[in-house]
Design a protein around this motif. Structure first.
Motif, mmCIF file in Angstrom:
data_model
loop_
_atom_site.group_PDB
_atom_site.id
_atom_site.type_symbol
_atom_site.label_atom_id
_atom_site.label_comp_id
_atom_site.label_asym_id
_atom_site.label_seq_id
_atom_site.Cartn_x
_atom_site.Cartn_y
_atom_site.Cartn_z
ATOM 1 N N UNK A 293 0.832 -1.204 0.000
ATOM 2 C CA UNK A 293 0.000 0.000 0.000
ATOM 3 C C UNK A 293 0.866 1.253 0.000
ATOM 4 N N UNK A 294 1.953 1.228 0.770
ATOM 5 C CA UNK A 294 2.810 2.410 0.883
ATOM 6 C C UNK A 294 3.509 2.759 -0.423
ATOM 7 N N UNK A 295 3.611 1.779 -1.348
ATOM 8 C CA UNK A 295 4.334 2.016 -2.604
ATOM 9 C C UNK A 295 3.393 2.166 -3.794
ATOM 10 N N UNK A 296 2.113 2.191 -3.572
ATOM 11 C CA UNK A 296 1.182 2.253 -4.700
ATOM 12 C C UNK A 296 1.031 3.627 -5.346
ATOM 13 N N UNK A 297 1.168 4.741 -4.633
ATOM 14 C CA UNK A 297 0.829 6.030 -5.254
ATOM 15 C C UNK A 297 1.757 6.505 -6.363
ATOM 16 N N UNK A 298 3.050 6.144 -6.340
ATOM 17 C CA UNK A 298 4.017 6.772 -7.228
ATOM 18 C C UNK A 298 4.721 5.734 -8.093
ATOM 19 N N UNK A 299 4.800 6.024 -9.398
ATOM 20 C CA UNK A 299 5.483 5.138 -10.335
ATOM 21 C C UNK A 299 6.331 5.961 -11.294
ATOM 22 N N UNK A 300 7.494 5.424 -11.662
ATOM 23 C CA UNK A 300 8.347 6.056 -12.659
ATOM 24 C C UNK A 300 8.102 5.516 -14.058
ATOM 25 N N UNK A 301 7.263 4.510 -14.181
ATOM 26 C CA UNK A 301 7.008 3.928 -15.494
ATOM 27 C C UNK A 301 6.035 4.800 -16.279
ATOM 28 N N UNK A 302 6.054 4.709 -17.596
ATOM 29 C CA UNK A 302 5.128 5.503 -18.403
ATOM 30 C C UNK A 302 3.668 5.210 -18.056
ATOM 31 N N UNK A 303 2.837 6.219 -18.208
ATOM 32 C CA UNK A 303 1.413 6.055 -17.908
ATOM 33 C C UNK A 303 0.772 4.956 -18.746
ATOM 34 N N UNK A 304 1.357 4.666 -19.888
ATOM 35 C CA UNK A 304 0.773 3.689 -20.814
ATOM 36 C C UNK A 304 1.112 2.246 -20.467
ATOM 37 N N UNK A 386 7.194 -0.001 7.076
ATOM 38 C CA UNK A 386 6.080 0.816 6.601
ATOM 39 C C UNK A 386 4.718 0.301 7.064
ATOM 40 N N UNK A 387 4.704 -0.726 7.907
ATOM 41 C CA UNK A 387 3.418 -1.241 8.333
ATOM 42 C C UNK A 387 2.577 -0.197 9.029
ATOM 43 N N UNK A 388 3.218 0.660 9.818
ATOM 44 C CA UNK A 388 2.493 1.737 10.491
ATOM 45 C C UNK A 388 2.843 3.094 9.904
ATOM 46 N N UNK A 389 3.456 3.092 8.709
ATOM 47 C CA UNK A 389 3.774 4.332 8.043
ATOM 48 C C UNK A 389 4.988 5.051 8.581
ATOM 49 N N UNK A 390 5.795 4.385 9.404
ATOM 50 C CA UNK A 390 6.895 5.070 10.080
ATOM 51 C C UNK A 390 7.979 5.543 9.118
#
Length: 592
Positions: A293-304, A386-390
């Protein structure tokens, strides 16, 4: 789509030997080698440009045991690499595929060098990212040679540009070796001369081109592959996404491809369909299922990169692997919101994290990882806590001297107070006259940060890091500052003011992908080969099972397995590992 007797597909729009979806390093290599072996090939690319994530990458390609390592004076051994990978990957599986990679890697690179405009040079000094038996300091990391894109003419527009953050003056690519000169042009006559050469060339380019034509890193690799395809008249069909695979009596016999005008074409592939569409990093469902979950918002790969190849294969009963230790391969990134509302994302790769005088802390104000680790292992440290967002996000903390000497993220070294203030106003750079003030602004525990800095400074005064052993590995020392003695990665933080940037985990590629054989044949849920279907690049599960052994460990396998697929389909892969040849060989060679 399935057809019991094939009658529904008697009328094909196109017919080729090998149909490749995706024009990144993997797909273009497969197409290039297949054409060299006499096959009729078509490449379908979803977007209007080639390159995919290759074009925005550093371009380093990890392949052990090549002749290039000998030429560079750092001869490498496949046997050493085998021992190294055994120590890194261990019993996680995938042994046959890794052995195939080791055996074919030198052959693939040698052939590309010989028959195409794809040219590499082995780095004499570019260490593996992990220590262990058989690890190498140089020779395995292959860098693409710079490429003069003027030879492409108007087709230069068909090469996907690099990330805007990696271009100077609005469109100029800079080789790592030239970075020092451009950042300090007046430090020496040599620096000034080189700066004038690079910038002068760029200014001339902009009279005729939308960006600089002197390409380096992954952009050079993508352009070299595309130029090689063009010289051989291998067709690349743009704006042609994969819509669905066509199966007849259990075999993949072709695919439906889209087009810019919305029409669809049914393409028969006599020998096979190759999936090289960039992986699942942007697939809306699989990303949520597999990624932390902590790594889902941001990606460096192309939108396609929305997982077209993987989704189509799953619809054809293919098996998906979760990536082993990690479904993604990571970089820590800082984000600056520009006045126009666009985000500028900066991957913290080599320029700051390993330098002396920087610490990374979590919300407790504590260090949680060796800051000099590889970008992937740094983020793995973030995610473990990252379980508790630390530790997501984390904060890179430095003093004023560090900014002067090395810069921090998007802020290059030696910048004026006005420039530093500009980054502060944007919210990208956080300043605190004291550690307590900085902690308050970052939202981290002030007492924890004070204890952390006190302990770090005490040990750093002696050049030591008993907490995380920073500066102990060849890789961390390589990215440190050799002028800092006795440890190139360690020096105390001085008095305030202090500065910080916040970093988040972002995937650069995926380790999760389709299950396949050592020849890139896609397997179904029962472990049997799906005849006529192949995958390479990020569509194929990583042979390193979620570990990240060295620089370029995505591009290396992408190129080698693209090569192996083409050779296998053409019947020219003489010695596949035992047990990996399948009935697909017989099926592929049957007359239609």
């Amino acid at each position: 789509m399935n057809s019991a007797n094939g009658s529904a597909w008697d009328d094909w729009d196109d017919e080729v030997d090998l149909l490749v979806f995706g024009a990144g390093a993997a797909g273009m290599t497969a197409a290039l080698i297949a054409h060299h072996e006499g096959l009729n090939v078509l490449v379908c690319e979803k977007t209007a440009a080639v390159g995919g994530i290759t074009s925005t990458s550093g371009g380093t390609t990890w392949v052990p045991g090549t002749q290039l390592s000998v030429d560079a004076g750092v001869p490498d051994s496949v046997d050493d690499a085998r021992r190294f990978l055994q120590s890194v990957v261990g019993a996680r599986g995938g042994d046959a595929a890794r052995e195939a990679f080791l055996q074919s890697g030198p052959l693939a690179i040698d052939e590309l060098q010989r028959i195409s405009d794809v040219k590499f040079v082995a780095a004499a000094a570019h260490p593996d990212y992990v220590t262990g038996p058989g690890a190498a300091f140089g020779g395995r990391a292959l860098a693409p040679l710079p490429f003069d894109a003027r030879v492409l003419g108007k087709d230069f527009a068909r090469v996907r540009p690099p990330r805007k953050e990696f271009m100077g003056l609005g469109g100029m690519m800079v080789n790592r070796n030239d970075l020092g000169a451009l950042l300090s042009p007046f430090a020496s006559v040599g620096n000034l001369k080189r700066t004038l050469e690079v910038v002068g060339r760029y200014c001339v380019d902009r009279l005729s081109y939308p960006r600089g034509t002197q390409l380096v890193m992954g952009n050079a690799l993508a352009a070299r592959l595309y130029y090689s395809l063009r010289k051989r008249d291998v067709p690349v069909r743009f704006d042609a996404p994969l819509v669905e695979l066509i199966r007849e009596q259990g075999r993949v016999t072709g695919a439906v491809a889209g087009s810019a005008d919305g029409s669809r074409r049914r393409i028969r592939a006599r020998l096979g369909v190759v999936l090289a569409t960039g992986g699942l990093t942007r697939h809306p469902v699989l990303r949520k299922q597999l990624f932390p979950v902590a790594a889902q918002p941001l990606s460096l790969s192309p939108d396609t990169h929305t997982g077209d190849g993987i989704a189509s294969a799953l619809a054809a009963a293919a098996r998906l692997e979760d990536g082993g230790d990690s479904p993604g391969l990571w970089m820590p990134c800082s984000i600056r919101r520009a006045p126009d509302g666009n985000d500028h994302v900066w991957p913290h790769i080599i320029l700051d994290r390993a330098k002396p005088g920087l610490i990374a802390v979590n919300s407790r104000g504590e260090r949680f990882v060796n800051e000099s680790n590889s970008y992937h292992d740094f983020v793995m440290g973030m995610l473990r806590d990252a379980g508790d967002g630390q530790s997501v996000p984390a904060h890179l903390i430095v003093d004023a001297a560090f900014i002067r000497d090395y810069g921090l993220g998007l802020l290059m070294p030696g910048r004026s107070r006005a420039r530093i203030a500009e980054f502060e106003r944007s919210g990208y750079l956080v300043k605190g006259d004291t550690l307590e003030q900085l902690a308050s602004k970052l939202g981290v525990d002030a007492a924890g940060l004070a204890r952390t800095v006190q302990a770090y400074n005490r040990d750093a005064a002696a050049g030591k890091d008993p907490a995380f052993n920073r500066g102990a590995s060849p890789m961390s020392r390589f990215n440190g500052d050799p002028a800092q003695k006795p440890n190139p990665c360690i020096r105390p933080l001085g008095d305030g003011p202090y500065y910080a940037v916040t970093v988040w985990p972002a995937d650069l590629a995926c380790s999760a992908g389709l299950s396949g054989t050592a020849n890139g044949e896609v397997l179904d849920a029962n472990g049997a080969v799906i005849p006529g279907l192949f995958a390479c690049g990020n569509d194929l599960a990583s042979i390193f099972r979620g570990t990240y052994p060295g620089p370029g460990t995505t591009l290396g396998p992408a190129i080698v397995f693209g090569w192996r697929i083409a050779k296998f389909v053409a019947g020219k892969l003489d010695q596949a590992p035992a047990g990996e040849r399948s009935r697909a060989t017989a099926c592929a060679n049957q007359p239609s």
